[in-house]
Design an enzyme around this catalytic site. Structure first.
Site, short mmCIF file in Angstrom:
data_model
loop_
_atom_site.label_atom_id
_atom_site.label_comp_id
_atom_site.label_asym_id
_atom_site.label_seq_id
_atom_site.Cartn_x
_atom_site.Cartn_y
_atom_site.Cartn_z
N HIS A 1 0.84 -1.20 0.00
CA HIS A 1 0.00 0.00 0.00
C HIS A 1 0.88 1.25 0.00
O HIS A 1 1.01 1.95 1.01
CB HIS A 1 -0.95 -0.01 1.20
CG HIS A 1 -2.03 -1.02 1.10
ND1 HIS A 1 -2.02 -2.21 1.80
CD2 HIS A 1 -3.18 -1.04 0.36
CE1 HIS A 1 -3.11 -2.92 1.51
NE2 HIS A 1 -3.83 -2.23 0.63
N HIS B 1 1.13 1.56 -5.78
CA HIS B 1 -0.24 0.99 -5.79
C HIS B 1 -1.25 2.08 -6.13
O HIS B 1 -2.18 1.85 -6.91
CB HIS B 1 -0.55 0.39 -4.43
CG HIS B 1 -1.99 -0.01 -4.25
ND1 HIS B 1 -2.58 -1.03 -4.95
CD2 HIS B 1 -2.96 0.52 -3.44
CE1 HIS B 1 -3.86 -1.15 -4.59
NE2 HIS B 1 -4.11 -0.22 -3.68
N HIS C 1 -7.11 6.99 -2.70
CA HIS C 1 -7.91 5.96 -2.03
C HIS C 1 -7.17 5.22 -0.92
O HIS C 1 -7.81 4.65 -0.03
CB HIS C 1 -8.45 4.95 -3.05
CG HIS C 1 -7.48 3.88 -3.42
ND1 HIS C 1 -6.43 4.08 -4.30
CD2 HIS C 1 -7.36 2.59 -2.99
CE1 HIS C 1 -5.73 2.96 -4.41
NE2 HIS C 1 -6.28 2.04 -3.64
N ASP C 2 -5.85 5.21 -0.91
CA ASP C 2 -5.09 4.56 0.17
C ASP C 2 -4.06 5.52 0.77
O ASP C 2 -3.03 5.09 1.28
CB ASP C 2 -4.39 3.30 -0.35
CG ASP C 2 -5.27 2.07 -0.25
OD1 ASP C 2 -6.15 2.03 0.63
OD2 ASP C 2 -5.11 1.14 -1.07
N ASP D 1 -9.02 -1.62 -7.38
CA ASP D 1 -8.23 -1.78 -6.16
C ASP D 1 -7.78 -3.23 -5.97
O ASP D 1 -6.73 -3.49 -5.36
CB ASP D 1 -9.06 -1.31 -4.97
CG ASP D 1 -8.24 -1.14 -3.70
OD1 ASP D 1 -7.01 -0.95 -3.81
OD2 ASP D 1 -8.83 -1.20 -2.60
#
Length: 607
Positions: free
Chosen positions: A290, A294, A330-331, A437
């Site tokens: 992560h 990514h 998103h992360d 994802d």
């Protein structure tokens, strides 16, 4: 009703009696850089309402004001207004009188629409003729203006690559600045054609100029970014060439591809600061999986689905903007541990977010803090309504990446697919981001294998921490017991494959009506429709072959691993047996006496 309403708006928009609607239709990236066409058939003329347009004063073009001229004009107008609405007898689109006749015909059509006297067929023919006239005038005027101002009329739009056209526009910055200054005068136009052609020309030039002058991209990175439209895009190679800045360049490239930097007036220094701060946050915990690579990979995967499936045609500019940003953030600041780990350890994040979607809430909160800062506020030109819509969509999409919502999300989408109503956009885009994802098992084997190795290493690090804290080791987090191949087969069978199957069905339901409309205008090939059912649009799904191929490879690997475990167990059993025999105590025989037999109970008996 749709045709009547849309053309009333067209008339009002062209003649200045009504502002065009605020909703903007997104330009897919394959059209965003195409400067050779106006795009009249896909709704792009609606963008003219938001453009700064120019007026070129030319005394030679003024019409005489004599009464005879007016009488002639009225007679000519009556002749075109009194006949039927056929287009066969209208002047060729590239003739000088075509634009004048076009305006007369449009006024006539408006009067007939109000009386309900226009058929759909006549309306279609006349609008197509009007669009062709405007396109022809725009091309001619563009060549004339570039010949006068820039001496580039001999360079045809399709004669050189986009990069060369961008460089040419950037080279002549002085003429571009003059164009923009003159635009501040806000003049009125006597002709619809003049307004449209000048507005489109300025928009094209401004877009090329702004997209070329903001960020320097190293040649090696630029070369790799050309593969952004490939399903199995090698983000690892990009990250190496970009010296660890793959997220920055992917984010910048996507915002440019969809022309969002220009449309939302994003300041280049703010954009650079925003993307760099995202990279810092993604690198905060030094996660094997992560991390910023990514983030870049998921954003590129979302782009592939939007562009190659033509889903972008279904979205507004703001929805595309929110989708790209949601994929990028998103992360953000992922801790390298699961939500359950935060809950079990009572972390600050778990306390702050009440054990609900702990990481997803933090990704959103921390990212919007960046976008609210002065140096990275890429949303500062959104209206309040646009900001609310943007934020709501980003929140919905990122929250849907919480894996604990996976089965409920698929169930909800399946229910929607069984209903005749249209698919909710937030739910559709949330599923797209969720699939992106978890998409690495659906990519080429070399990419998937590398992502798997990095993800498992991150899991194992969490397992090590759980062991140190005296907690039960989470599934797949025990580096001594995890069955890698089997875990990936299960992940593909029960998570990834079903998710992509639902997403594919969803995309086909959304896109079939759009593609039917395009087919009616001969804009697409019949090959994209099912041979047995011409009403069904067939989506290209490169992920299907990758999933099947990767699953087969894992099955082969699982068989090898099982054989190795079996051999290892046999070796350990043999070693244990050997050690047992070696540790057996043999009694010493008395002199002259017989040697007692060795038994399993030797050394355990009494008298």
């Amino acid at each position: 009703m749709y045709f009547i309403g849309s053309n009333l708006w067209l008339y009002d928009c062209l003649f200045g009696e009504q502002s065009p609607p605020q909703r903007k239709v997104a330009n897919p990236p394959d059209r965003a850089k195409d400067d050779s066409s106006v795009g009249a058939k896909n709704g792009q003329l609606s963008r003219a309402g938001s453009l700064t347009v120019l007026r070129r004063t030319n005394s030679k073009s003024k019409l005489p004001s004599t009464s005879s001229s007016r009488t002639s004009s009225i007679a000519e107008s009556d002749s075109y207004a009194s006949v039927d609405l056929g287009t066969d007898k209208l002047p060729p689109i590239d003739t000088p009188e075509a634009s004048h006749v076009c305006s007369i015909r449009l006024r006539n059509i408006l009067r007939r629409i109000q009386n309900g006297e226009v058929s759909k067929e006549d309306l279609h023919k006349n609008l197509e003729y009007a669009a062709s006239v405007l396109e022809s005038v725009y091309i001619d005027e563009t060549r004339r203006l570039t010949d006068e101002d820039d001496e580039l009329s001999e360079v045809e739009p399709d004669a050189v690559p986009t990069e060369v056209r961008d460089w040419l526009a950037l080279t002549f910055t002085r003429s571009m600045s003059n164009v923009r200054r003159r635009g501040l005068e806000k003049p009125k136009f006597r002709s619809v054609a003049h307004a449209i052609r000048a507005g489109i020309m300025v928009d094209r030039i401004y877009r090329r100029l702004s997209s070329s002058a903001t960020l320097h991209i190293p040649p090696a990175v630029l070369q790799l970014l050309k593969g952004m439209d490939d399903w199995s895009f090698d983000v690892f190679s990009l990250n190496s060439a970009a010296d660890g800045h793959s997220l920055k360049y992917v984010g910048y490239e996507l915002l440019q591809k969809y022309d969002l930097v220009t449309k939302y007036k994003i300041n280049s220094s703010m954009l650079d600061s925003f993307l760099l701060q995202l990279e810092v946050g993604y690198s905060k915990y030094k996660n094997p999986y992560h991390n910023l690579v990514h983030g870049a990979d998921v954003a590129q995967t979302v782009h592939y689905i939007l562009s190659q499936s033509k889903l972008a045609h279904w979205l507004t500019d703001l929805e595309v903007f929110a989708t790209i940003i949601a994929a990028l953030i998103h992360d953000y600041e992922h801790t390298g541990t699961t939500n359950n780990f935060h809950i079990q350890t009572g972390s600050e994040f778990a306390v702050l977010y009440n054990d609900k979607a702990v990481l997803e809430n933090h990704h959103i909160c921390a990212s919007f803090r960046i976008m609210r800062s002065e140096e990275a506020n890429i949303l500062n030109h959104l209206s309040r309504e646009e900001y609310r819509e943007f934020r709501a969509l980003v929140i919905e999409m990122v929250m849907a990446t919480d894996m604990s919502f996976h089965f409920q999300q698929l169930k909800n989408m399946k229910n929607l697919l069984g209903m005749p109503e249209n698919i909710d956009k937030q739910k559709a885009l949330s599923l797209v981001l969720h699939c992106a994802d978890i998409s690495h098992p659906a990519k080429d084997w070399n990419l998937h294998r590398r992502w798997t190795s990095q993800l498992l290493e991150e899991f194992f690090k969490q397992g090590d921490r759980e062991q140190e804290l005296g907690l039960a080791i989470s599934p797949l987090c025990d580096r001594e017991k995890t069955l890698v191949a089997e875990s990936q087969i299960g992940f593909i069978d029960f998570i990834v494959d079903p998710s992509f199957a639902v997403m594919t069905e969803m995309l086909e339901k959304i896109l079939t009506p759009l593609q039917k409309a395009a087919r009616s205008e001969d804009a697409i090939s019949e090959e994209v429709f099912d041979k047995t059912d011409k009403s069904k649009y067939i989506l290209s799904t490169p992920w299907s072959d990758c999933l099947a191929d990767n699953k087969n490879k894992w099955k082969v690997q699982a068989a090898k691993d099982a054989e190795e475990r079996k051999q290892k167990e046999a070796e350990e059993l043999s070693k244990e047996t050997s050690n047992t025999n070696n540790n057996t105590t043999k009694p010493i025989a008395p002199p002259g006496g017989p040697t007692p037999a060795v038994s399993c109970s030797a050394g355990k008996g009494g008298n």
